[in-house]
Design a protein around this motif. Sequence first.
Motif, PDB file in Angstrom:
ATOM      1  N   SER A  27      12.096  -5.586   9.024  1.00 34.19           N
ATOM      2  CA  SER A  27      10.674  -5.973   8.995  1.00 34.19           C
ATOM      3  C   SER A  27       9.892  -5.127   7.998  1.00 34.19           C
ATOM      4  O   SER A  27       9.078  -5.652   7.231  1.00 34.19           O
ATOM      5  CB  SER A  27      10.059  -5.832  10.380  1.00 34.19           C
ATOM      6  OG  SER A  27      10.732  -6.649  11.303  1.00 34.19           O
ATOM      7  N   ALA A  28      10.140  -3.826   7.999  1.00 30.44           N
ATOM      8  CA  ALA A  28       9.441  -2.944   7.062  1.00 30.44           C
ATOM      9  C   ALA A  28       9.812  -3.278   5.625  1.00 30.44           C
ATOM     10  O   ALA A  28       8.950  -3.322   4.741  1.00 30.44           O
ATOM     11  CB  ALA A  28       9.759  -1.486   7.371  1.00 30.44           C
ATOM     12  N   GLY A  29      11.086  -3.518   5.371  1.00 28.49           N
ATOM     13  CA  GLY A  29      11.521  -3.863   4.017  1.00 28.49           C
ATOM     14  C   GLY A  29      10.919  -5.164   3.532  1.00 28.49           C
ATOM     15  O   GLY A  29      10.462  -5.263   2.387  1.00 28.49           O
ATOM     16  N   CYS A  30      10.891  -6.168   4.402  1.00 27.49           N
ATOM     17  CA  CYS A  30      10.295  -7.453   4.021  1.00 27.49           C
ATOM     18  C   CYS A  30       8.790  -7.318   3.799  1.00 27.49           C
ATOM     19  O   CYS A  30       8.237  -7.901   2.864  1.00 27.49           O
ATOM     20  CB  CYS A  30      10.588  -8.509   5.081  1.00 27.49           C
ATOM     21  SG  CYS A  30      12.316  -9.020   5.126  1.00 27.49           S
ATOM     22  N   ALA A  31       8.125  -6.547   4.652  1.00 27.05           N
ATOM     23  CA  ALA A  31       6.682  -6.339   4.486  1.00 27.05           C
ATOM     24  C   ALA A  31       6.382  -5.600   3.190  1.00 27.05           C
ATOM     25  O   ALA A  31       5.443  -5.953   2.462  1.00 27.05           O
ATOM     26  CB  ALA A  31       6.118  -5.574   5.678  1.00 27.05           C
ATOM     27  N   LEU A  32       7.182  -4.585   2.878  1.00 26.88           N
ATOM     28  CA  LEU A  32       6.984  -3.853   1.629  1.00 26.88           C
ATOM     29  C   LEU A  32       7.260  -4.737   0.416  1.00 26.88           C
ATOM     30  O   LEU A  32       6.600  -4.610  -0.612  1.00 26.88           O
ATOM     31  CB  LEU A  32       7.873  -2.617   1.592  1.00 26.88           C
ATOM     32  CG  LEU A  32       7.426  -1.486   2.499  1.00 26.88           C
ATOM     33  CD1 LEU A  32       8.531  -0.451   2.633  1.00 26.88           C
ATOM     34  CD2 LEU A  32       6.154  -0.857   1.976  1.00 26.88           C
ATOM     35  N   ALA A  33       8.233  -5.621   0.533  1.00 28.67           N
ATOM     36  CA  ALA A  33       8.532  -6.525  -0.582  1.00 28.67           C
ATOM     37  C   ALA A  33       7.394  -7.514  -0.805  1.00 28.67           C
ATOM     38  O   ALA A  33       7.068  -7.841  -1.946  1.00 28.67           O
ATOM     39  CB  ALA A  33       9.829  -7.271  -0.315  1.00 28.67           C
ATOM     40  N   LEU A  34       6.783  -7.983   0.276  1.00 28.01           N
ATOM     41  CA  LEU A  34       5.717  -8.976   0.156  1.00 28.01           C
ATOM     42  C   LEU A  34       4.350  -8.380  -0.154  1.00 28.01           C
ATOM     43  O   LEU A  34       3.463  -9.096  -0.626  1.00 28.01           O
ATOM     44  CB  LEU A  34       5.614  -9.787   1.450  1.00 28.01           C
ATOM     45  CG  LEU A  34       6.667 -10.861   1.637  1.00 28.01           C
ATOM     46  CD1 LEU A  34       6.506 -11.510   3.005  1.00 28.01           C
ATOM     47  CD2 LEU A  34       6.589 -11.902   0.550  1.00 28.01           C
ATOM     48  N   ALA A  35       4.161  -7.107   0.098  1.00 25.02           N
ATOM     49  CA  ALA A  35       2.841  -6.492  -0.059  1.00 25.02           C
ATOM     50  C   ALA A  35       2.208  -6.745  -1.425  1.00 25.02           C
ATOM     51  O   ALA A  35       1.059  -7.201  -1.491  1.00 25.02           O
ATOM     52  CB  ALA A  35       2.906  -5.007   0.250  1.00 25.02           C
ATOM     53  N   PRO A  36       2.892  -6.492  -2.540  1.00 23.54           N
ATOM     54  CA  PRO A  36       2.237  -6.746  -3.837  1.00 23.54           C
ATOM     55  C   PRO A  36       1.924  -8.226  -4.074  1.00 23.54           C
ATOM     56  O   PRO A  36       0.969  -8.551  -4.770  1.00 23.54           O
ATOM     57  CB  PRO A  36       3.255  -6.244  -4.862  1.00 23.54           C
ATOM     58  CG  PRO A  36       4.110  -5.303  -4.118  1.00 23.54           C
ATOM     59  CD  PRO A  36       4.168  -5.819  -2.716  1.00 23.54           C
ATOM     60  N   ALA A  37       2.701  -9.113  -3.493  1.00 20.40           N
ATOM     61  CA  ALA A  37       2.461 -10.547  -3.681  1.00 20.40           C
ATOM     62  C   ALA A  37       1.245 -11.022  -2.892  1.00 20.40           C
ATOM     63  O   ALA A  37       0.606 -12.005  -3.266  1.00 20.40           O
ATOM     64  CB  ALA A  37       3.686 -11.347  -3.266  1.00 20.40           C
ATOM     65  N   LEU A  38       0.919 -10.331  -1.814  1.00 27.61           N
ATOM     66  CA  LEU A  38      -0.194 -10.754  -0.962  1.00 27.61           C
ATOM     67  C   LEU A  38      -1.533 -10.158  -1.360  1.00 27.61           C
ATOM     68  O   LEU A  38      -2.565 -10.566  -0.837  1.00 27.61           O
ATOM     69  CB  LEU A  38       0.117 -10.406   0.497  1.00 27.61           C
ATOM     70  CG  LEU A  38       1.345 -11.096   1.086  1.00 27.61           C
ATOM     71  CD1 LEU A  38       1.607 -10.601   2.497  1.00 27.61           C
ATOM     72  CD2 LEU A  38       1.189 -12.600   1.054  1.00 27.61           C
ATOM     73  N   LEU A  39      -1.503  -9.192  -2.269  1.00 27.67           N
ATOM     74  CA  LEU A  39      -2.759  -8.597  -2.719  1.00 27.67           C
ATOM     75  C   LEU A  39      -3.570  -9.624  -3.507  1.00 27.67           C
ATOM     76  O   LEU A  39      -3.014 -10.384  -4.301  1.00 27.67           O
ATOM     77  CB  LEU A  39      -2.490  -7.374  -3.596  1.00 27.67           C
ATOM     78  CG  LEU A  39      -1.849  -6.177  -2.903  1.00 27.67           C
ATOM     79  CD1 LEU A  39      -1.506  -5.106  -3.923  1.00 27.67           C
ATOM     80  CD2 LEU A  39      -2.766  -5.631  -1.839  1.00 27.67           C
ATOM     81  N   PRO A  40      -4.888  -9.664  -3.293  1.00 28.60           N
ATOM     82  CA  PRO A  40      -5.701 -10.638  -4.026  1.00 28.60           C
ATOM     83  C   PRO A  40      -5.699 -10.403  -5.532  1.00 28.60           C
ATOM     84  O   PRO A  40      -5.896 -11.334  -6.304  1.00 28.60           O
ATOM     85  CB  PRO A  40      -7.107 -10.463  -3.455  1.00 28.60           C
ATOM     86  CG  PRO A  40      -7.051  -9.340  -2.511  1.00 28.60           C
ATOM     87  CD  PRO A  40      -5.646  -8.883  -2.357  1.00 28.60           C
ATOM     88  N   SER A  41      -5.451  -9.186  -5.957  1.00 29.84           N
ATOM     89  CA  SER A  41      -5.455  -8.886  -7.385  1.00 29.84           C
ATOM     90  C   SER A  41      -4.125  -9.197  -8.066  1.00 29.84           C
ATOM     91  O   SER A  41      -3.997  -9.013  -9.269  1.00 29.84           O
ATOM     92  CB  SER A  41      -5.800  -7.408  -7.599  1.00 29.84           C
ATOM     93  OG  SER A  41      -4.802  -6.607  -7.004  1.00 29.84           O
ATOM     94  N   ALA A  42      -3.136  -9.645  -7.301  1.00 24.05           N
ATOM     95  CA  ALA A  42      -1.815  -9.906  -7.863  1.00 24.05           C
ATOM     96  C   ALA A  42      -1.864 -11.086  -8.827  1.00 24.05           C
ATOM     97  O   ALA A  42      -2.438 -12.133  -8.529  1.00 24.05           O
ATOM     98  CB  ALA A  42      -0.814 -10.183  -6.758  1.00 24.05           C
ATOM     99  N   HIS A  43      -1.259 -10.893  -9.967  1.00 21.26           N
ATOM    100  CA  HIS A  43      -1.162 -11.940 -10.974  1.00 21.26           C
ATOM    101  C   HIS A  43      -0.137 -12.969 -10.487  1.00 21.26           C
ATOM    102  O   HIS A  43       0.928 -12.595  -9.998  1.00 21.26           O
ATOM    103  CB  HIS A  43      -0.724 -11.312 -12.303  1.00 21.26           C
ATOM    104  CG  HIS A  43      -0.922 -12.207 -13.463  1.00 21.26           C
ATOM    105  ND1 HIS A  43       0.036 -13.105 -13.866  1.00 21.26           N
ATOM    106  CD2 HIS A  43      -1.972 -12.359 -14.305  1.00 21.26           C
ATOM    107  CE1 HIS A  43      -0.402 -13.760 -14.920  1.00 21.26           C
ATOM    108  NE2 HIS A  43      -1.623 -13.320 -15.200  1.00 21.26           N
ATOM    109  N   PRO A  44      -0.420 -14.270 -10.591  1.00 22.02           N
ATOM    110  CA  PRO A  44       0.503 -15.284 -10.062  1.00 22.02           C
ATOM    111  C   PRO A  44       1.935 -15.181 -10.596  1.00 22.02           C
ATOM    112  O   PRO A  44       2.879 -15.450  -9.866  1.00 22.02           O
ATOM    113  CB  PRO A  44      -0.132 -16.605 -10.480  1.00 22.02           C
ATOM    114  CG  PRO A  44      -1.573 -16.297 -10.648  1.00 22.02           C
ATOM    115  CD  PRO A  44      -1.639 -14.870 -11.116  1.00 22.02           C
ATOM    116  N   THR A  45       2.111 -14.778 -11.855  1.00 18.47           N
ATOM    117  CA  THR A  45       3.468 -14.687 -12.387  1.00 18.47           C
ATOM    118  C   THR A  45       4.217 -13.466 -11.865  1.00 18.47           C
ATOM    119  O   THR A  45       5.428 -13.377 -12.033  1.00 18.47           O
ATOM    120  CB  THR A  45       3.461 -14.637 -13.925  1.00 18.47           C
ATOM    121  OG1 THR A  45       2.705 -13.494 -14.349  1.00 18.47           O
ATOM    122  CG2 THR A  45       2.882 -15.903 -14.515  1.00 18.47           C
TER     123      THR A  45
END
Length: 161
Positions: free
Chosen positions: A11-29
Motif C-alpha cells: 500500500s505504501a509503495g503504491c501510494a508513493l508511486a501515485l503521489a506525483p501523478a495525483l498532484l494538481p501541478s503534475a504535467h499530464p505527460t
Amino acid sequence: MQAFLHAVGISAGCALALAPALLPSAHPTRRWPHVVMALGMAAGHLGGWFLSAAVLALLTAAWLCGSPSRRAETGHHIQDFVVMSILLVLTAFGGDHLAGATHPHGGGSPAAVALVIGLAWTCARLIRVLPERSTDRRMLGQDVCAAGMAASMAFMAALAL
C-alpha cells in the motif's frame, strides 16, 4: 503479522508511486509512469500471470520512456521500471512459493539478492534528493517518490527472507 506488514508495504509503495501523478501541478505527460509503477507493483504482488503481466508492463513502460521523444519528460524513470521488474521477479522465486505456498513471494538467496538491490536502489535515489545534488526542484517530488518506492520494495524483499 508478516502478511499485515506486507500489505502495508504494498500500500505504501503504491501510494508513493501515485503521489506525483495525483498532484494538481503534475504535467499530464509525467503522470503515466507513476500509474504504471503503482499498477505494476500491485499486480506483481498477486503472483502467477499477474506477475508476468506486471513485469511485461513495466519493461514496456521503460522502453517507452527511453524513446527520444519522451526521454526529456520521463527518461529518468527507465531505471525505476527495470529495477522494479528485477525485484518483482527475484522476490517471486524462492523456497516456499515453488513448493506450492499461497504467498506470492519466496525466500532464500533470490530474496537476499533482491534486498541488496533494493537497498542500493533506495540509496541511489536518496542521493539524488540531496540539496547539493538536486538542481532541478520540479523533479524533487519524483525522486522522493522513487526513493520511497525503492524503500518499500526493499522492505518487502526483507519480509520475504
